[in-house]
Design an enzyme around this catalytic site. Sequence first.
Site, PDB file in Angstrom:
ATOM      1  N   ASP A   1       0.876  -8.372 -13.289  1.00 57.32           N
ATOM      2  CA  ASP A   1       0.464  -7.733 -14.550  1.00 57.32           C
ATOM      3  C   ASP A   1       1.314  -6.490 -14.772  1.00 57.32           C
ATOM      4  O   ASP A   1       0.809  -5.379 -14.934  1.00 57.32           O
ATOM      5  CB  ASP A   1      -1.024  -7.377 -14.488  1.00 57.32           C
ATOM      6  CG  ASP A   1      -1.590  -6.949 -15.843  1.00 57.32           C
ATOM      7  OD1 ASP A   1      -0.943  -7.220 -16.876  1.00 57.32           O
ATOM      8  OD2 ASP A   1      -2.677  -6.345 -15.871  1.00 57.32           O
TER       9      ASP A   1
ATOM     10  N   GLU B   1      -5.130   5.075  -1.116  1.00 54.10           N
ATOM     11  CA  GLU B   1      -4.218   6.219  -1.026  1.00 54.10           C
ATOM     12  C   GLU B   1      -4.057   6.850  -2.410  1.00 54.10           C
ATOM     13  O   GLU B   1      -3.917   6.147  -3.425  1.00 54.10           O
ATOM     14  CB  GLU B   1      -2.868   5.703  -0.521  1.00 54.10           C
ATOM     15  CG  GLU B   1      -1.749   6.704  -0.511  1.00 54.10           C
ATOM     16  CD  GLU B   1      -0.397   6.062  -0.220  1.00 54.10           C
ATOM     17  OE1 GLU B   1       0.583   6.815  -0.067  1.00 54.10           O
ATOM     18  OE2 GLU B   1      -0.306   4.811  -0.148  1.00 54.10           O
ATOM     19  N   PHE B   2      -4.063   8.173  -2.454  1.00 59.77           N
ATOM     20  CA  PHE B   2      -3.757   8.881  -3.697  1.00 59.77           C
ATOM     21  C   PHE B   2      -2.260   9.182  -3.725  1.00 59.77           C
ATOM     22  O   PHE B   2      -1.730   9.778  -2.795  1.00 59.77           O
ATOM     23  CB  PHE B   2      -4.551  10.178  -3.824  1.00 59.77           C
ATOM     24  CG  PHE B   2      -4.267  10.906  -5.107  1.00 59.77           C
ATOM     25  CD1 PHE B   2      -4.944  10.569  -6.273  1.00 59.77           C
ATOM     26  CD2 PHE B   2      -3.284  11.889  -5.165  1.00 59.77           C
ATOM     27  CE1 PHE B   2      -4.664  11.214  -7.471  1.00 59.77           C
ATOM     28  CE2 PHE B   2      -3.002  12.534  -6.363  1.00 59.77           C
ATOM     29  CZ  PHE B   2      -3.691  12.191  -7.513  1.00 59.77           C
ATOM     30  N   ILE B   3      -1.589   8.747  -4.772  1.00 59.00           N
ATOM     31  CA  ILE B   3      -0.151   9.016  -4.934  1.00 59.00           C
ATOM     32  C   ILE B   3       0.028  10.002  -6.080  1.00 59.00           C
ATOM     33  O   ILE B   3      -0.430   9.748  -7.204  1.00 59.00           O
ATOM     34  CB  ILE B   3       0.638   7.718  -5.213  1.00 59.00           C
ATOM     35  CG1 ILE B   3       0.541   6.764  -4.011  1.00 59.00           C
ATOM     36  CG2 ILE B   3       2.106   8.035  -5.524  1.00 59.00           C
ATOM     37  CD1 ILE B   3       1.204   5.411  -4.225  1.00 59.00           C
TER      38      ILE B   3
END
Length: 294
Positions: free
Chosen positions: A198, A93-95
């Site tokens: 991380d 998904e592109f956020i």
Amino acid sequence: MSMDPVREWILSEGKATKITKISPVGGGCINLASRYDTDSGSFFVKTNRSIGPSMFEAEAHGLGAMYETGTIRVPKPYKVGELPTGGSYIIMEFIEFGASRGNQSILGRKLAEMHKAGKSSKGFGFDVDNTIGSTPQINTWSSDWIQFYGEHRLGYQLKLASRQYGDSLIYERGQRLVKSIGKLFENVVIEPCLLHGDLWSGNISSDKNGEPVILDPACYYGHSEAEFGMSWCAGFGASFYNGYFEVMPKQPGFEERRDLYMLYHYLNHYNLFGSGYRSSAMSIIDDYLALLQA
């Protein structure tokens, strides 16, 4: 195999009929990142020409586990595969990120909600090994957190420093510490919680609505406090911790264990980037050896 498996997936399972634009996205130092704009929305794609799909499979596994808690926002992973010319890719998904890192108090609360929701019946570890930076991170399941952290986190990094630099001093002192860390966990309830693994400032953002987003994980199930091991690179303020502890109450001895969890990441930075991080790691080891009279 398709000559362009990324394009093929987007135009089939991604439910797009055309790709309108492909733009490079900066920020990563290990992989090439791109944004694919289509008539059914945008996708984020990372490629690496030199490694097989196992690293991206581990990332997708971690993103999927965090996504399924329904707590903090993470990019939903869609597809991992091999490139025909060698290497691998991941589609997710592109956020669209907002202008700031978002509200620290909300970030703390959402992270705690993820820790509370993400539990494991298998103990401490993860279903796959992954990487912390480019260092292998071993996630073999264990029912004992102190054993797991001593062997697969501190012990692994100490062995790496010994092999890579011939640093017998940090190895010997570090192993002395590993044998003594149990004293720092007296009267502490340790449950396996899903960790990002991380969490530093480069892996924290917010969406257009100001909701926190975390990405590029090194997930495993561990003691919740281990999540703060990269806090020296994260800029967490009082409002972050207040928000977190409202949901996950602070355990006795939290402050005494804080540096123990930072030590793993200082050792990893020593192994990845060289001697500039050695003194920080050695200082933590020596302070604990004195505190624990080990």
